[in-house]
Design a protein around this motif. Structure first.
Motif, PDB file in Angstrom:
ATOM      1  N   ALA A  28       0.836  -1.210   0.000  1.00 54.34           N
ATOM      2  CA  ALA A  28       0.000   0.000   0.000  1.00 54.34           C
ATOM      3  C   ALA A  28       0.869   1.257   0.000  1.00 54.34           C
ATOM      4  O   ALA A  28       0.585   2.222  -0.722  1.00 54.34           O
ATOM      5  N   CYS A  29       1.924   1.241   0.783  1.00 55.14           N
ATOM      6  CA  CYS A  29       2.825   2.397   0.865  1.00 55.14           C
ATOM      7  C   CYS A  29       3.542   2.628  -0.461  1.00 55.14           C
ATOM      8  O   CYS A  29       3.641   3.763  -0.932  1.00 55.14           O
ATOM      9  N   LYS A  30       4.063   1.550  -1.056  1.00 55.08           N
ATOM     10  CA  LYS A  30       4.760   1.688  -2.339  1.00 55.08           C
ATOM     11  C   LYS A  30       3.842   2.308  -3.385  1.00 55.08           C
ATOM     12  O   LYS A  30       4.249   3.160  -4.165  1.00 55.08           O
ATOM     13  N   CYS A  69       9.196   7.502   4.513  1.00 56.20           N
ATOM     14  CA  CYS A  69       7.858   7.639   5.103  1.00 56.20           C
ATOM     15  C   CYS A  69       7.607   9.093   5.491  1.00 56.20           C
ATOM     16  O   CYS A  69       8.416   9.709   6.185  1.00 56.20           O
ATOM     17  N   ASP A  70       6.479   9.627   5.044  1.00 56.25           N
ATOM     18  CA  ASP A  70       6.079  10.986   5.442  1.00 56.25           C
ATOM     19  C   ASP A  70       4.763  10.941   6.227  1.00 56.25           C
ATOM     20  O   ASP A  70       4.072  11.947   6.347  1.00 56.25           O
ATOM     21  N   LEU A  71       4.445   9.752   6.756  1.00 60.12           N
ATOM     22  CA  LEU A  71       3.187   9.513   7.478  1.00 60.12           C
ATOM     23  C   LEU A  71       1.979   9.874   6.610  1.00 60.12           C
ATOM     24  O   LEU A  71       0.949  10.279   7.107  1.00 60.12           O
ATOM     25  N   CYS A  72       2.150   9.698   5.318  1.00 60.66           N
ATOM     26  CA  CYS A  72       1.072   9.976   4.347  1.00 60.66           C
ATOM     27  C   CYS A  72       0.458  11.351   4.579  1.00 60.66           C
ATOM     28  O   CYS A  72      -0.753  11.505   4.742  1.00 60.66           O
ATOM     29  N   PRO A  82      -3.009   7.107   7.528  1.00 56.95           N
ATOM     30  CA  PRO A  82      -1.921   6.717   6.629  1.00 56.95           C
ATOM     31  C   PRO A  82      -2.267   5.384   5.972  1.00 56.95           C
ATOM     32  O   PRO A  82      -2.931   4.528   6.567  1.00 56.95           O
ATOM     33  N   THR A  83      -1.818   5.194   4.755  1.00 59.07           N
ATOM     34  CA  THR A  83      -2.215   4.022   3.982  1.00 59.07           C
ATOM     35  C   THR A  83      -1.780   2.709   4.626  1.00 59.07           C
ATOM     36  O   THR A  83      -2.487   1.709   4.540  1.00 59.07           O
ATOM     37  N   CYS A  84      -0.632   2.686   5.312  1.00 60.96           N
ATOM     38  CA  CYS A  84      -0.198   1.451   5.974  1.00 60.96           C
ATOM     39  C   CYS A  84      -1.163   1.070   7.083  1.00 60.96           C
ATOM     40  O   CYS A  84      -1.494  -0.107   7.262  1.00 60.96           O
ATOM     41  N   VAL A  85      -1.650   2.048   7.819  1.00 63.68           N
ATOM     42  CA  VAL A  85      -2.615   1.808   8.896  1.00 63.68           C
ATOM     43  C   VAL A  85      -3.946   1.339   8.296  1.00 63.68           C
ATOM     44  O   VAL A  85      -4.542   0.359   8.759  1.00 63.68           O
ATOM     45  N   HIS A  86      -4.387   2.013   7.260  1.00 69.35           N
ATOM     46  CA  HIS A  86      -5.656   1.679   6.613  1.00 69.35           C
ATOM     47  C   HIS A  86      -5.666   0.255   6.049  1.00 69.35           C
ATOM     48  O   HIS A  86      -6.670  -0.445   6.136  1.00 69.35           O
ATOM     49  N   TYR A  94      -1.399   1.835  14.400  1.00 66.23           N
ATOM     50  CA  TYR A  94      -2.231   2.943  14.867  1.00 66.23           C
ATOM     51  C   TYR A  94      -1.531   4.259  14.550  1.00 66.23           C
ATOM     52  O   TYR A  94      -0.315   4.366  14.648  1.00 66.23           O
ATOM     53  N   TYR A  95      -2.319   5.278  14.218  1.00 60.77           N
ATOM     54  CA  TYR A  95      -1.813   6.617  13.931  1.00 60.77           C
ATOM     55  C   TYR A  95      -2.445   7.576  14.932  1.00 60.77           C
ATOM     56  O   TYR A  95      -3.634   7.464  15.248  1.00 60.77           O
ATOM     57  N   GLY A  96      -1.671   8.508  15.448  1.00 60.01           N
ATOM     58  CA  GLY A  96      -2.214   9.499  16.363  1.00 60.01           C
ATOM     59  C   GLY A  96      -1.114  10.374  16.916  1.00 60.01           C
ATOM     60  O   GLY A  96       0.030  10.345  16.449  1.00 60.01           O
ATOM     61  N   THR A  97      -1.469  11.147  17.932  1.00 59.62           N
ATOM     62  CA  THR A  97      -0.454  11.989  18.573  1.00 59.62           C
ATOM     63  C   THR A  97       0.466  11.084  19.387  1.00 59.62           C
ATOM     64  O   THR A  97       0.072   9.993  19.819  1.00 59.62           O
TER      65      THR A  97
END
Length: 116
Positions: A28-30, A69-72, A82-86, A94-97
């Protein structure tokens, strides 16, 4: 969904205990970053197998974000994950603060935190 407006404030938390090495985050990231062969925004690395002193075995797969990686950032600005999380099939990313993720990290071992 929080937006990645302040550098270093957001990150990825990865619960590698349940990563199955499916590589869906890599693929997904690629695609998202349009990376060439041999380039990765996130790469699943294999650690093990190795035997512990108590006789048990460990064999882990750990998704590791790279310098690409730019955290999408574009997806996040649109309010998406981010696509890797999705695309994570095991739902272990998980993505967050950093503060939210650090709190979640206290819930169990075998988690790694990546900040950008």
């Amino acid at each position: 969904m929080s937006k990645n407006n302040e550098k270093g404030r957001y990150g990825l938390l990865i619960d590698y205990e349940y990563c199955t090495n499916c590589h869906s985050c890599e693929v997904a990231c690629k695609k998202e970053l349009d990376l060439q062969v041999g380039q990765y925004g996130i790469k699943v690395v294999e650690e093990g197998p190795r035997q512990n002193p108590d006789g048990s075995w460990e064999w882990n797969y750990i998704p590791v974000p790279t310098s690409l990686c730019d955290l999408c950032s574009k997806r996040v600005e649109e309010g998406r994950k981010p696509t890797c999380v999705h695309h994570c099939q095991s739902n272990v990313m998980y993505y967050g603060t950093i503060e939210e993720l650090a709190k979640k990290m206290e819930e169990k071992p075998k988690m790694v935190l990546f900040s950008k």
